[in-house]
Design a protein around this motif. Sequence first.
Motif, PDB file in Angstrom:
ATOM      1  N   SER A   1      -9.476  -1.808  -1.214  1.00  0.00           N
ATOM      2  CA  SER A   1     -10.695  -2.583  -1.423  1.00  0.00           C
ATOM      3  C   SER A   1     -11.082  -3.347  -0.170  1.00  0.00           C
ATOM      4  O   SER A   1     -10.290  -4.101   0.388  1.00  0.00           O
ATOM      5  CB  SER A   1     -10.507  -3.567  -2.582  1.00  0.00           C
ATOM      6  OG  SER A   1     -11.562  -4.511  -2.604  1.00  0.00           O
ATOM      7  N   VAL A   2     -12.344  -3.165   0.233  1.00  0.00           N
ATOM      8  CA  VAL A   2     -12.946  -3.940   1.318  1.00  0.00           C
ATOM      9  C   VAL A   2     -14.201  -4.609   0.750  1.00  0.00           C
ATOM     10  O   VAL A   2     -15.243  -4.698   1.392  1.00  0.00           O
ATOM     11  CB  VAL A   2     -13.283  -3.048   2.533  1.00  0.00           C
ATOM     12  CG1 VAL A   2     -13.593  -3.891   3.763  1.00  0.00           C
ATOM     13  CG2 VAL A   2     -12.141  -2.092   2.847  1.00  0.00           C
ATOM     14  N   LEU A   3     -14.091  -5.060  -0.489  1.00  0.00           N
ATOM     15  CA  LEU A   3     -15.199  -5.718  -1.179  1.00  0.00           C
ATOM     16  C   LEU A   3     -15.264  -7.191  -0.777  1.00  0.00           C
ATOM     17  O   LEU A   3     -14.241  -7.806  -0.483  1.00  0.00           O
ATOM     18  CB  LEU A   3     -15.033  -5.578  -2.685  1.00  0.00           C
ATOM     19  CG  LEU A   3     -15.023  -4.124  -3.205  1.00  0.00           C
ATOM     20  CD1 LEU A   3     -14.685  -4.082  -4.681  1.00  0.00           C
ATOM     21  CD2 LEU A   3     -16.369  -3.448  -2.935  1.00  0.00           C
TER      22      LEU A   3
ATOM     23  N   THR B   1      -8.232  -5.643   2.112  1.00  0.00           N
ATOM     24  CA  THR B   1      -8.335  -6.367   3.378  1.00  0.00           C
ATOM     25  C   THR B   1      -9.113  -7.667   3.228  1.00  0.00           C
ATOM     26  O   THR B   1      -9.249  -8.418   4.201  1.00  0.00           O
ATOM     27  CB  THR B   1      -9.054  -5.517   4.445  1.00  0.00           C
ATOM     28  OG1 THR B   1     -10.415  -5.311   4.034  1.00  0.00           O
ATOM     29  CG2 THR B   1      -8.361  -4.189   4.652  1.00  0.00           C
ATOM     30  N   THR B   2      -9.643  -7.946   2.050  1.00  0.00           N
ATOM     31  CA  THR B   2     -10.530  -9.102   1.864  1.00  0.00           C
ATOM     32  C   THR B   2     -10.103 -10.027   0.732  1.00  0.00           C
ATOM     33  O   THR B   2     -10.294 -11.240   0.825  1.00  0.00           O
ATOM     34  CB  THR B   2     -11.967  -8.624   1.582  1.00  0.00           C
ATOM     35  OG1 THR B   2     -11.939  -7.618   0.547  1.00  0.00           O
ATOM     36  CG2 THR B   2     -12.602  -8.029   2.828  1.00  0.00           C
ATOM     37  N   MET B   3      -9.575  -9.492  -0.329  1.00  0.00           N
ATOM     38  CA  MET B   3      -9.207 -10.307  -1.477  1.00  0.00           C
ATOM     39  C   MET B   3      -8.119 -11.307  -1.081  1.00  0.00           C
ATOM     40  O   MET B   3      -7.110 -10.927  -0.502  1.00  0.00           O
ATOM     41  CB  MET B   3      -8.709  -9.419  -2.618  1.00  0.00           C
ATOM     42  CG  MET B   3      -8.901 -10.028  -4.000  1.00  0.00           C
ATOM     43  SD  MET B   3      -7.651 -11.248  -4.459  1.00  0.00           S
ATOM     44  CE  MET B   3      -6.278 -10.179  -4.819  1.00  0.00           C
TER      45      MET B   3
ATOM     46  N   GLY C   1      -4.755  -9.962 -11.001  1.00  0.00           N
ATOM     47  CA  GLY C   1      -4.455  -9.900  -9.579  1.00  0.00           C
ATOM     48  C   GLY C   1      -3.072  -9.437  -9.204  1.00  0.00           C
ATOM     49  O   GLY C   1      -2.851  -8.987  -8.070  1.00  0.00           O
ATOM     50  N   ASP C   2      -2.113  -9.541 -10.119  1.00  0.00           N
ATOM     51  CA  ASP C   2      -0.730  -9.215  -9.762  1.00  0.00           C
ATOM     52  C   ASP C   2      -0.590  -7.795  -9.218  1.00  0.00           C
ATOM     53  O   ASP C   2      -1.163  -6.847  -9.759  1.00  0.00           O
ATOM     54  CB  ASP C   2       0.176  -9.370 -10.992  1.00  0.00           C
ATOM     55  CG  ASP C   2       0.737 -10.775 -11.107  1.00  0.00           C
ATOM     56  OD1 ASP C   2       0.269 -11.667 -10.378  1.00  0.00           O
ATOM     57  OD2 ASP C   2       1.636 -10.986 -11.946  1.00  0.00           O
ATOM     58  N   GLY C   3       0.187  -7.677  -8.136  1.00  0.00           N
ATOM     59  CA  GLY C   3       0.502  -6.365  -7.583  1.00  0.00           C
ATOM     60  C   GLY C   3      -0.401  -5.920  -6.460  1.00  0.00           C
ATOM     61  O   GLY C   3      -0.097  -4.924  -5.785  1.00  0.00           O
ATOM     62  N   ILE C   4      -1.510  -6.618  -6.213  1.00  0.00           N
ATOM     63  CA  ILE C   4      -2.404  -6.235  -5.124  1.00  0.00           C
ATOM     64  C   ILE C   4      -1.720  -6.522  -3.782  1.00  0.00           C
ATOM     65  O   ILE C   4      -1.153  -7.589  -3.582  1.00  0.00           O
ATOM     66  CB  ILE C   4      -3.756  -6.967  -5.227  1.00  0.00           C
ATOM     67  CG1 ILE C   4      -4.470  -6.567  -6.524  1.00  0.00           C
ATOM     68  CG2 ILE C   4      -4.640  -6.640  -4.019  1.00  0.00           C
ATOM     69  CD1 ILE C   4      -5.782  -7.302  -6.760  1.00  0.00           C
ATOM     70  N   MET C   5      -1.755  -5.556  -2.886  1.00  0.00           N
ATOM     71  CA  MET C   5      -1.129  -5.687  -1.572  1.00  0.00           C
ATOM     72  C   MET C   5      -2.161  -6.166  -0.559  1.00  0.00           C
ATOM     73  O   MET C   5      -3.299  -5.679  -0.536  1.00  0.00           O
ATOM     74  CB  MET C   5      -0.540  -4.339  -1.141  1.00  0.00           C
ATOM     75  CG  MET C   5       0.257  -4.402   0.154  1.00  0.00           C
ATOM     76  SD  MET C   5       0.805  -2.754   0.727  1.00  0.00           S
ATOM     77  CE  MET C   5       1.940  -2.283  -0.580  1.00  0.00           C
ATOM     78  N   LEU C   6      -1.766  -7.126   0.289  1.00  0.00           N
ATOM     79  CA  LEU C   6      -2.646  -7.724   1.284  1.00  0.00           C
ATOM     80  C   LEU C   6      -1.944  -7.774   2.631  1.00  0.00           C
ATOM     81  O   LEU C   6      -0.723  -7.604   2.713  1.00  0.00           O
ATOM     82  CB  LEU C   6      -3.034  -9.152   0.872  1.00  0.00           C
ATOM     83  CG  LEU C   6      -3.485  -9.401  -0.567  1.00  0.00           C
ATOM     84  CD1 LEU C   6      -3.573 -10.890  -0.835  1.00  0.00           C
ATOM     85  CD2 LEU C   6      -4.819  -8.712  -0.824  1.00  0.00           C
ATOM     86  N   ALA C   7      -2.710  -8.076   3.670  1.00  0.00           N
ATOM     87  CA  ALA C   7      -2.128  -8.371   4.984  1.00  0.00           C
ATOM     88  C   ALA C   7      -3.002  -9.427   5.651  1.00  0.00           C
ATOM     89  O   ALA C   7      -4.193  -9.201   5.880  1.00  0.00           O
ATOM     90  CB  ALA C   7      -2.053  -7.122   5.851  1.00  0.00           C
ATOM     91  N   TYR C   8      -2.395 -10.566   5.927  1.00  0.00           N
ATOM     92  CA  TYR C   8      -3.124 -11.677   6.552  1.00  0.00           C
ATOM     93  C   TYR C   8      -2.216 -12.392   7.544  1.00  0.00           C
ATOM     94  O   TYR C   8      -0.994 -12.205   7.549  1.00  0.00           O
ATOM     95  CB  TYR C   8      -3.589 -12.677   5.489  1.00  0.00           C
ATOM     96  CG  TYR C   8      -4.757 -12.210   4.666  1.00  0.00           C
ATOM     97  CD1 TYR C   8      -5.996 -11.969   5.252  1.00  0.00           C
ATOM     98  CD2 TYR C   8      -4.641 -12.026   3.277  1.00  0.00           C
ATOM     99  CE1 TYR C   8      -7.074 -11.546   4.488  1.00  0.00           C
ATOM    100  CE2 TYR C   8      -5.714 -11.610   2.515  1.00  0.00           C
ATOM    101  CZ  TYR C   8      -6.931 -11.365   3.129  1.00  0.00           C
ATOM    102  OH  TYR C   8      -8.000 -10.939   2.379  1.00  0.00           O
ATOM    103  N   SER C   9      -2.835 -13.269   8.327  1.00  0.00           N
ATOM    104  CA  SER C   9      -2.032 -14.090   9.232  1.00  0.00           C
ATOM    105  C   SER C   9      -1.467 -15.312   8.518  1.00  0.00           C
ATOM    106  O   SER C   9      -0.508 -15.917   8.999  1.00  0.00           O
ATOM    107  CB  SER C   9      -2.872 -14.538  10.440  1.00  0.00           C
ATOM    108  OG  SER C   9      -3.939 -15.375  10.038  1.00  0.00           O
ATOM    109  N   PHE C  10      -2.047 -15.669   7.352  1.00  0.00           N
ATOM    110  CA  PHE C  10      -1.624 -16.885   6.652  1.00  0.00           C
ATOM    111  C   PHE C  10      -1.345 -16.621   5.185  1.00  0.00           C
ATOM    112  O   PHE C  10      -2.026 -15.841   4.529  1.00  0.00           O
ATOM    113  CB  PHE C  10      -2.705 -17.967   6.760  1.00  0.00           C
ATOM    114  CG  PHE C  10      -2.423 -19.183   5.913  1.00  0.00           C
ATOM    115  CD1 PHE C  10      -1.436 -20.091   6.284  1.00  0.00           C
ATOM    116  CD2 PHE C  10      -3.115 -19.415   4.730  1.00  0.00           C
ATOM    117  CE1 PHE C  10      -1.157 -21.207   5.504  1.00  0.00           C
ATOM    118  CE2 PHE C  10      -2.846 -20.524   3.945  1.00  0.00           C
ATOM    119  CZ  PHE C  10      -1.860 -21.418   4.344  1.00  0.00           C
ATOM    120  N   SER C  11      -0.333 -17.312   4.691  1.00  0.00           N
ATOM    121  CA  SER C  11      -0.067 -17.419   3.255  1.00  0.00           C
ATOM    122  C   SER C  11       0.566 -18.776   2.993  1.00  0.00           C
ATOM    123  O   SER C  11       1.414 -19.228   3.775  1.00  0.00           O
ATOM    124  CB  SER C  11       0.891 -16.318   2.777  1.00  0.00           C
ATOM    125  OG  SER C  11       1.388 -16.621   1.472  1.00  0.00           O
TER     126      SER C  11
END
Length: 406
Positions: A224-226, A252-254, A268-278
């Motif tokens: 998803s890039v929504l 990449t956005t959620m 939302g559980d299980g969605i994979m993300l990549a960010y610089s912050f958490s």
Amino acid sequence: MSVNRRKVLKGAAAATALIAAPAIVRAEDTIKLGSILDTSGIFDLYGKPMDKAVDMAIDEINSDGGIAGRMVEKIAYDTQSDMALYTQFGQRLARQDKVDVVHGGILSASREAIRPTLRKNKVLYFYNVQYEGGVCDRNIFCTGITPAQQAEVLVPAAIEKWGKKVYVLAADYNYGQITAKWIQHYAKQAGGEVVQVDFFPLDVADFGSTITKIQDTNPDSIMSVLVGGAHLSFYRQWAAAGMNKKIPMASTTMGAGNEHVVLTKEEGDGIMLAYSFSKELETPANQAFLERWTERYGATDDVHELAVATYQGVHLWAEGARKAGSVARDDVIAALEAGAAFDGPTGRISIDPKTHHATFDVHLIEVKDQKMAVQETFLQRPPVDTQTVCNLEENPNDTTQYEIDI
């Protein structure tokens, strides 16, 4: 040159005494920092925490002695999510307020509304937001995550975990279109394939026919890039159809604006993300930052990727000015190009001199119980997307926003 943790904590302790005080300091010899953000309107979910981050960073800088003994003054304008006001207020900051630096802008359209004015008036500009990459301009520093910094981590991880066939849903504007290309690029490198790409205008909120189409295609995963409030409906409709139990998802956005908190854990559980912050990043620097935010604002509910990028962007500018011994535009640019850095909540952040984009750690994340659980950390990811089109060392007068051809 970087801020060590002892120095940050010392400054934070001193800043505690300023919690009730405004970030604006009035004096004849202050350094003027312009802030231009959507603190009302449809993008205030992003803008309000970013504004808080500016205030907090300024107070920490001032409590640690300012820059060369001068305090930093914030001059802020609320653009009310109106692009026309970005142009108006950008001109005011440069020509009337005569600020030393501007931090601001959320959408790429807002950045491009003020970037030419600030460059023409020789006012240094920091854009602290996740965006599509490709801006090549010596007067601007881009400190947010770009598509390749994310996708190079996220796409191979999703393919390895879930399978080779990827279905992409993306917002129908520059960011979504370019990010979709990077996803296709990294999917192919990882031995996978993108079986379908669908684009959606930002106001689309009904995804029923799309969900049916995905069911018929039967991919191994969704990417998803929504973007935005209307597109948040997809995640709810996807879960309501029971599809989140059948086909996993990465995005990449959620989560960049704390969307994972707005959704229920069932959605939302299980969605994979990549960010610089958490917020769940278990490092002393991040925990100290969250404690300071809580002391100042009462809770960390609104802290998100863009707020932290803004906080670090202000501190990074200050480090450049300290290293230069000056807030003059060319002096700060030279200091940042020479290696000025800041150790913040996300880890170390520094500037790639060829692109004026940031290099930083990126974290692979899974949404669990409305939290962003860090699974793996990838150290010091460079802005490889913008590096393909921009070399300010060779072409310092370049001012192009490139559409990266992948």
